[in-house]
Design an enzyme around this catalytic site. Sequence first.
Site, PDB file in Angstrom:
ATOM      1  N   LYS A  53      95.152 -29.969 -23.052  1.00  0.00           N
ATOM      2  CA  LYS A  53      95.180 -29.280 -24.349  1.00  0.00           C
ATOM      3  C   LYS A  53      96.613 -29.178 -24.857  1.00  0.00           C
ATOM      4  CE  LYS A  53      90.898 -26.917 -23.232  1.00  0.00           C
ATOM      5  NZ  LYS A  53      90.164 -25.744 -22.732  1.00  0.00           N
ATOM      6  N   GLN A  97      91.268 -19.673 -21.046  1.00  0.00           N
ATOM      7  CA  GLN A  97      90.546 -20.696 -20.288  1.00  0.00           C
ATOM      8  C   GLN A  97      89.508 -20.067 -19.363  1.00  0.00           C
ATOM      9  OE1 GLN A  97      90.797 -23.970 -20.791  1.00  0.00           O
ATOM     10  NE2 GLN A  97      89.414 -24.546 -19.148  1.00  0.00           N
ATOM     11  N   ASP A 120      88.063 -21.096 -29.817  1.00  0.00           N
ATOM     12  CA  ASP A 120      86.979 -21.488 -28.912  1.00  0.00           C
ATOM     13  C   ASP A 120      85.615 -21.236 -29.558  1.00  0.00           C
ATOM     14  OD1 ASP A 120      87.346 -22.655 -26.423  1.00  0.00           O
ATOM     15  OD2 ASP A 120      88.123 -20.796 -25.538  1.00  0.00           O
TER      16      ASP A 120
HETATM   17  N1  GUN Z   1      86.245 -24.056 -19.694  1.00  0.00           N
HETATM   18  C1  GUN Z   1      85.495 -25.186 -19.812  1.00  0.00           C
HETATM   19  N2  GUN Z   1      85.354 -25.516 -21.113  1.00  0.00           N
HETATM   20  C2  GUN Z   1      86.024 -24.596 -21.838  1.00  0.00           C
HETATM   21  C3  GUN Z   1      86.232 -24.399 -23.236  1.00  0.00           C
HETATM   22  O1  GUN Z   1      85.761 -25.150 -24.104  1.00  0.00           O
HETATM   23  N3  GUN Z   1      86.994 -23.321 -23.562  1.00  0.00           N
HETATM   24  C4  GUN Z   1      87.500 -22.458 -22.638  1.00  0.00           C
HETATM   25  N4  GUN Z   1      88.212 -21.414 -23.066  1.00  0.00           N
HETATM   26  N5  GUN Z   1      87.319 -22.598 -21.346  1.00  0.00           N
HETATM   27  C5  GUN Z   1      86.581 -23.668 -20.949  1.00  0.00           C
END
Ligand code: GUN
Length: 292
Positions: A53, A97, A120
């Site tokens: 990311k 996350q 998100d």
């Molecule tokens: N863990 C796995 N996929 C995601 C996501 O799309 N966002 C977040 N914050 N954590 C994740």
Amino acid sequence: MVAQRLDGKVCAAEVEKDLLSRISACVENGVQPHLAVVIVGDDPASHVYVKSKVKACERLGIRSTHVGLPAASTEDDVRKIIGSLNEQDDLHGILVQSPLPSHMDEESLTDLIDPMKDVDGFHPQNLGRLVQGRMDGMLPCTPSGVMRMLSWAGIETEGKTAVILGRSRIVGMPQSLLLGSKGVDSTVTVAHSRTKDTAELCANADIIIAAVGRPEMVTEEWVKEGAVVVDVGINRVDDSSRERGWRLAGDVHPDVAKKASWLSPVPGGVGPMTIAMLMENTVRAAEQSIES
Ligand code: GUN
């Protein structure tokens, strides 16, 4: 039939290319899109995702702030960080996350994120809009990435039967809302660990979205000739033939390619799309900060 590759890498590159001019327009308005990524603990897979990311931000000229906390941090520590990120005017997106350490309540922490910065799309206000059929809030990245990939490939969804394997907050539930929404118009079944006839449901489906985290669970026998299969799974499985001792496997067995009309690869399918949609949400949040 040999499945066509539902290539998330190519589709994501197009999404990212389209973002460049929007990012330049933000910068011309004195605003550089800025994303904060909060990660707690040392789960190796989560660190890999967060790195991707941050790298995507660098690629596009989005500023990123990485906040890493030790696993022993308290929920209150995370609350304070979210509070201070909410207050920061030059920051447009906040992502915490998942998964968080088990002593933390992810939902109650999500509730604290400013909905305008909730890139998100997990805040109840954004999920509530999605339930209402309004697509103007922040949409969760993985499910919206799947939708973007389907439309990019010209895959028809209207009147199709779709089976989603998994009912998670991050993928399965929002995916079911998007596929069943007006204008997309699929008829959706959500299968989960207590579903009795999963294989049979899948065998009758026009579209299968696998998001359960069980390596290669969906086999050729489960798939109707010509079905569209999207593999959201990303699992590490032991493989002594590889130098590192493991390989990545999706939730879908590779032999499904013999029957499906389209199949997304792992890696290189849904993963890059999730990141592209996160970048898009961040740019959108920055644009909205200019408009408001
Ligand atoms: N863990 C796995 N996929 C995601 C996501 O799309 N966002 C977040 N914050 N954590 C994740």
